[in-house]
Structures are given as C-alpha cells and as structure tokens.
Design a protein around this motif. Structure first.
Motif, PDB file in Angstrom:
ATOM      1  N   TRP A 185      46.024  11.355   9.163  1.00  0.00           N
ATOM      2  CA  TRP A 185      45.884  12.454  10.134  1.00  0.00           C
ATOM      3  C   TRP A 185      46.323  11.977  11.518  1.00  0.00           C
ATOM      4  O   TRP A 185      47.051  12.671  12.230  1.00  0.00           O
ATOM      5  CB  TRP A 185      44.425  12.917  10.249  1.00  0.00           C
ATOM      6  CG  TRP A 185      43.824  13.472   9.010  1.00  0.00           C
ATOM      7  CD1 TRP A 185      44.471  13.953   7.901  1.00  0.00           C
ATOM      8  CD2 TRP A 185      42.421  13.612   8.744  1.00  0.00           C
ATOM      9  NE1 TRP A 185      43.555  14.375   6.977  1.00  0.00           N
ATOM     10  CE2 TRP A 185      42.303  14.184   7.462  1.00  0.00           C
ATOM     11  CE3 TRP A 185      41.261  13.329   9.466  1.00  0.00           C
ATOM     12  CZ2 TRP A 185      41.062  14.470   6.891  1.00  0.00           C
ATOM     13  CZ3 TRP A 185      40.033  13.607   8.901  1.00  0.00           C
ATOM     14  CH2 TRP A 185      39.940  14.164   7.634  1.00  0.00           C
ATOM     15  N   MET A 186      45.818  10.790  11.904  1.00  0.00           N
ATOM     16  CA  MET A 186      46.102  10.290  13.249  1.00  0.00           C
ATOM     17  C   MET A 186      47.597  10.049  13.436  1.00  0.00           C
ATOM     18  O   MET A 186      48.146  10.320  14.502  1.00  0.00           O
ATOM     19  CB  MET A 186      45.298   9.020  13.496  1.00  0.00           C
ATOM     20  CG  MET A 186      43.803   9.305  13.663  1.00  0.00           C
ATOM     21  SD  MET A 186      42.820   7.773  13.610  1.00  0.00           S
ATOM     22  CE  MET A 186      41.716   8.004  15.007  1.00  0.00           C
ATOM     23  N   ALA A 188      49.896  11.705  12.155  1.00  0.00           N
ATOM     24  CA  ALA A 188      50.581  12.990  12.320  1.00  0.00           C
ATOM     25  C   ALA A 188      50.726  13.333  13.799  1.00  0.00           C
ATOM     26  O   ALA A 188      51.618  14.090  14.190  1.00  0.00           O
ATOM     27  CB  ALA A 188      49.822  14.101  11.595  1.00  0.00           C
ATOM     28  N   SER A 189      49.864  12.774  14.640  1.00  0.00           N
ATOM     29  CA  SER A 189      49.948  13.041  16.086  1.00  0.00           C
ATOM     30  C   SER A 189      50.952  12.122  16.767  1.00  0.00           C
ATOM     31  O   SER A 189      51.041  12.087  17.996  1.00  0.00           O
ATOM     32  CB  SER A 189      48.572  12.889  16.738  1.00  0.00           C
ATOM     33  OG  SER A 189      47.766  14.013  16.438  1.00  0.00           O
ATOM     34  N   VAL A 196      43.358  10.394  17.807  1.00  0.00           N
ATOM     35  CA  VAL A 196      43.500  11.635  17.038  1.00  0.00           C
ATOM     36  C   VAL A 196      44.460  12.607  17.731  1.00  0.00           C
ATOM     37  O   VAL A 196      45.259  13.273  17.080  1.00  0.00           O
ATOM     38  CB  VAL A 196      42.117  12.315  16.846  1.00  0.00           C
ATOM     39  CG1 VAL A 196      42.271  13.665  16.160  1.00  0.00           C
ATOM     40  CG2 VAL A 196      41.174  11.417  16.045  1.00  0.00           C
TER      41      VAL A 196
ATOM     42  N   GLY B 107      49.080  17.590  20.920  1.00  0.00           N
ATOM     43  CA  GLY B 107      47.946  16.740  20.558  1.00  0.00           C
ATOM     44  C   GLY B 107      47.154  17.202  19.356  1.00  0.00           C
ATOM     45  O   GLY B 107      46.249  16.512  18.912  1.00  0.00           O
ATOM     46  N   THR B 108      47.479  18.381  18.804  1.00  0.00           N
ATOM     47  CA  THR B 108      46.635  18.904  17.720  1.00  0.00           C
ATOM     48  C   THR B 108      47.223  18.706  16.314  1.00  0.00           C
ATOM     49  O   THR B 108      46.663  19.204  15.343  1.00  0.00           O
ATOM     50  CB  THR B 108      46.311  20.407  17.903  1.00  0.00           C
ATOM     51  OG1 THR B 108      47.508  21.173  17.718  1.00  0.00           O
ATOM     52  CG2 THR B 108      45.698  20.690  19.256  1.00  0.00           C
ATOM     53  N   ALA B 109      48.326  17.975  16.205  1.00  0.00           N
ATOM     54  CA  ALA B 109      48.929  17.795  14.869  1.00  0.00           C
ATOM     55  C   ALA B 109      47.953  17.076  13.931  1.00  0.00           C
ATOM     56  O   ALA B 109      47.805  17.443  12.766  1.00  0.00           O
ATOM     57  CB  ALA B 109      50.248  17.029  14.974  1.00  0.00           C
ATOM     58  N   GLY B 110      47.279  16.040  14.433  1.00  0.00           N
ATOM     59  CA  GLY B 110      46.304  15.308  13.618  1.00  0.00           C
ATOM     60  C   GLY B 110      45.130  16.188  13.238  1.00  0.00           C
ATOM     61  O   GLY B 110      44.665  16.184  12.093  1.00  0.00           O
ATOM     62  N   PHE B 111      44.645  16.956  14.206  1.00  0.00           N
ATOM     63  CA  PHE B 111      43.551  17.891  13.930  1.00  0.00           C
ATOM     64  C   PHE B 111      43.976  18.930  12.894  1.00  0.00           C
ATOM     65  O   PHE B 111      43.179  19.341  12.058  1.00  0.00           O
ATOM     66  CB  PHE B 111      43.122  18.612  15.206  1.00  0.00           C
ATOM     67  CG  PHE B 111      42.101  17.868  16.024  1.00  0.00           C
ATOM     68  CD1 PHE B 111      41.004  17.272  15.416  1.00  0.00           C
ATOM     69  CD2 PHE B 111      42.205  17.788  17.402  1.00  0.00           C
ATOM     70  CE1 PHE B 111      40.040  16.605  16.161  1.00  0.00           C
ATOM     71  CE2 PHE B 111      41.249  17.123  18.159  1.00  0.00           C
ATOM     72  CZ  PHE B 111      40.163  16.533  17.543  1.00  0.00           C
ATOM     73  N   ARG B 113      46.019  18.481  10.425  1.00  0.00           N
ATOM     74  CA  ARG B 113      45.948  17.856   9.097  1.00  0.00           C
ATOM     75  C   ARG B 113      44.499  17.797   8.598  1.00  0.00           C
ATOM     76  O   ARG B 113      44.218  18.057   7.437  1.00  0.00           O
ATOM     77  CB  ARG B 113      46.514  16.431   9.121  1.00  0.00           C
ATOM     78  CG  ARG B 113      47.956  16.350   9.495  1.00  0.00           C
ATOM     79  CD  ARG B 113      48.854  16.989   8.440  1.00  0.00           C
ATOM     80  NE  ARG B 113      50.237  16.848   8.870  1.00  0.00           N
ATOM     81  CZ  ARG B 113      51.066  15.949   8.393  1.00  0.00           C
ATOM     82  NH1 ARG B 113      50.687  15.147   7.418  1.00  0.00           N
ATOM     83  NH2 ARG B 113      52.302  15.874   8.845  1.00  0.00           N
ATOM     84  N   ALA B 114      43.595  17.393   9.495  1.00  0.00           N
ATOM     85  CA  ALA B 114      42.183  17.290   9.116  1.00  0.00           C
ATOM     86  C   ALA B 114      41.654  18.658   8.711  1.00  0.00           C
ATOM     87  O   ALA B 114      40.977  18.816   7.690  1.00  0.00           O
ATOM     88  CB  ALA B 114      41.364  16.719  10.281  1.00  0.00           C
TER      89      ALA B 114
END
Lengths: 248, 248
Positions: A185-186, A188-189, A196, B107-111, B113-114
């Motif tokens: 996930w991380m 992906a940013s 994150v 900044g929300t790409a990781g979020f 995915r989660a």
C-alpha cells in the motif's frame, strides 16, 4: 510551557515506561502536534475507576456486556474534554488544534479508519508473541491483571500463547505477509516513499510505528528480523519518527 | 472530440451493455476525468487473445500458474500506453492527465489500496449472489465461458452458488455488516458526508459505486433492500455519480 493536556498511560519497567502500541500512537500524536502535555501513569487495575472518575467513555463492551474502559485517555484541561480511544484522540487533536501540524490531512479521516481496520487484521498474528513478552515488562500490579484478563480472553496461559514449531512458522509467515501487504500500500504512494501518504507522516504512520516500537521494545529478537523486512521500511519508519518518542 | 482512449469492456444484454463492477469503476473514472474515449466490447473468451495482441499485462496468475488476463484494459492512443487493472488505470489517468479532475487526491494512493483491500473483503459475500445473476445477463459466448470458469473456481454449479435458508441469512447479514463497516468509515469523514473523503467524490467512491451499480443491475430485488441500508447511503452514492454512468 505548562501542560494543557493530561495523558494517561500505562507504565512498564522499561527505561521510558511507555510500551503499549495504542499508547505509543497517542504519544506520537501529542509530540507531533507539539501540544504541551503531562503523562500520568496508571496501572491496569486502576484504569476503570479513573475513567469513571474523570468521565472517560468506555471504548467497547466486554463479552459479558459490561463497559470496557481502556487507555489511552486524554483530559484537555483547556477545553475540559475527556477523550478515550487513540483514533478519536487524534481526530480531537486535529479538530481542536488545527493550527498545529495535522495528523489526518483534510478528507482522510475515513481512509484512516479503513487503513486501521485492514492493517490491524493483517498484523494481528503478532499478539500471541507480543502479549506474553509485554507481561514480563509490567509492574506487579498490572502484571497480575494483565495475565488474568488475557488468559481469560485467549483461553490459554501466557506461557502457551506464543506459537511453537510448525504453527510458529505458519503464523510468522502470516505476519510477514501482513506487513508485506501494508508495504505494498505504502509503495503505491511512490516507490521510495517512507510514509502512507508519501513524503510526510500522517497518523496512519504513527499508528504503524506504535506497533513497530512495541515489538522493538518487548520482542527485541523478533525486531532484529522485522527490521530487515521490506527494504528496512519499518526500521526507517521508527528512525524517522524517533523525535516524537519523547516521554514527558 | 475524437476518442484518445480505447476502453475494452465486456458486454451484456442489459440496455447499456456495461454490467461488471470492475468495468464500471473504470467507466466512472473515464467519465469523471472527462477524457474522450471509445468503448470496444469484448466477449470473455476473446479477452486473452486481445490482451496478448495489444500488450496488456495479466493482472494475476491462475491457480495453475499461467497468466490471467482480465478487463478493464485501456489503450491510450495519445501515449501508446496499455494499462490493465482498474486501480492501475485510475492511477495512470491521474498521472497522465493531472489537469483533469483528480481521482486519487495527492497522497491518497496508498490509502486507496488499503480501502480497496479492506472493502473487498467486507463485501465479498455478494459474489455467490451476484455471479449467477450476472451469468443470466451475458451473451451466449461469454455465458458459456463464465459458467465454466466460475464453476471450476467455486467448485459448485452456478445454480447452487447462492446461499439458501440459514446460510442465506448468515451470509446476507455478513454483507450488511460489511457495508455497515464501510458506512462507518465514511461517517468518520463527517456525519453527513456522502463520500469517503467528505464533500467530493474520489476513486474509492467510484470503486464502491461500481459494486452498487452491479448489484442494482443484476440483482434488482436485492438492491431494493440494500438501497434502504445506512440511511440510503448507497442509493444516494449512485444517484450522485449517475452523470458518470454514460456509455460511449
């Protein structure tokens, strides 16, 4: 600067006393926002009476339906607010002190909840290792309470909680895969991003760091291995937030 | 405006042809960004050959290890890029067309995915209901392929997939609780907020809407109930994104 917030934490015999992942989350948050606070140490058997006395809400119900009171709790002397639950505390701090560094950037409160629910399930295999190890760090009054309540809810003695042999291999692999998913996930940013949300830490990073620091403190041998996982991401995360570990 | 993107979608016998949740996600994304595109309809048995021909990457491996090719795939004629996987397509569109409305705010790409991983697990109980219902909407060529591959992976005939009796009650409750958890996340962004990030839709909302619209189209009786859940949140979500349902 005089303390405007009282932060109730659970002590251990470790040099800095603070040890619990959920308590580290709030400590990171308070230090990151730079709000003057003062720690009041509360042993496990005293938590319920304290919460009732200061009007802190229970965070959930016990299996028998009675309210379950937990720390962290903060008492903000400047507003009178008493807040329990680490995520609610973070949200409160952002709402009440918007001029201070932001824990959950605008619009990300819902994403934070999703992240926490998902990440908690992924790293849950750490508990059977971390609970017995935590027990050895507690003061006698908390240790007795911790053993009794944990053995009740897990249906096992603390000595029989950590997986052994094949089960150990399976559970440890689950844990590594869980951390691996969060690493994914991380990434992906941004491939090289530490956090994150990419370049700057947010509360979700402190949430993860709370668990990492707990493992480092109570399971140093396990941490030796975990800090090598995922290109050293978890060690780098702790290092980058080290300045917010201060215990005051 | 001439189409700069070719969007490969799987047709059905429904009036607008589009039906699959993953395909709706990309359609919402393309319409939301306002990038001119043209749909090319591909029946299931033709997907693999198409992907190999245009150089679209497989999205995962089959149980036997062979690559599994899936739609959505887009072919961006202006850059030559061929992207598979709905989330990767959304990320690509944001990176390549930053001047257009943003799907995943900075900044929300990781979020994202989660959110997707967690939400997918929560709404997974819909599949045994949705797959047999989807099958009835496919053209013969796809229907045969869909039945064969789904019956193979589930180890059941499509007719025996939907839970019955007690199991139905249990699984339906799981689904409602799953949607309820996601509702809870969304409410963390503001009690009355319609979207994951509060006031404006992001890709996570289109992701959820993809599933909701699928249910509405293939399981209209189930949708009658679901649209009443959580203060009508899911119906309101679809209504608010209706303008991005256009099929071109």
């Amino acid at each position: 600067m005089s303390a405007s917030i009282v932060f109730y934490d659970i002590p251990s015999t470790l040099p800095n006393k603070c040890w619990s992942p959920n308590l580290w989350k709030t400590r990171y948050a308070l230090n990151f926002k730079g709000i003057p606070y003062k720690t009041v140490w509360v042993e496990y058997p005293e938590i319920e009476a304290l919460c009732k006395q200061i009007g802190a809400a229970p965070t959930r119900n016990k299996p028998d339906g009675r309210p379950h009171f937990t720390l962290p709790v903060i008492h903000d002397l400047s507003t009178g607010a008493v807040i329990s639950d680490s995520t609610k505390i973070a949200a409160y701090l952002d709402t009440t002190y918007p001029e201070k560094p932001v824990l959950m950037p605008a619009g990300t409160a819902g994403f934070h909840r999703a992240f926490e629910d998902a990440a908690h399930a992924l790293i849950a295999p750490i508990y059977p290792y971390g609970l017995p190890a935590s027990h050895t760090k507690l003061n006698p009054l908390s240790a007795e309470y911790f053993r009794r309540t944990r053995e009740e809810s897990w249906g096992k003695t603390l000595e029989n909680l950590a997986p052994q042999g094949d089960e150990d291999a399976i559970e440890w692999k689950k844990l590594k895969d869980g951390f691996g998913k969060i690493d994914e996930w991380m990434r992906a940013s941004g491939e090289g991003s530490l956090y994150v949300m990419g370049d700057a830490p947010c509360y979700a990073d402190m949430w993860m760091a709370g668990y990492a620091l707990w493992i480092k403190l109570v399971l140093p041998d396990k941490w030796e291995e975990i800090q090598t996982w995922h290109q050293g991401r978890w060690a780098k995360l702790l290092k980058s937030l080290e300045e917010y570990e201060t215990v005051v």
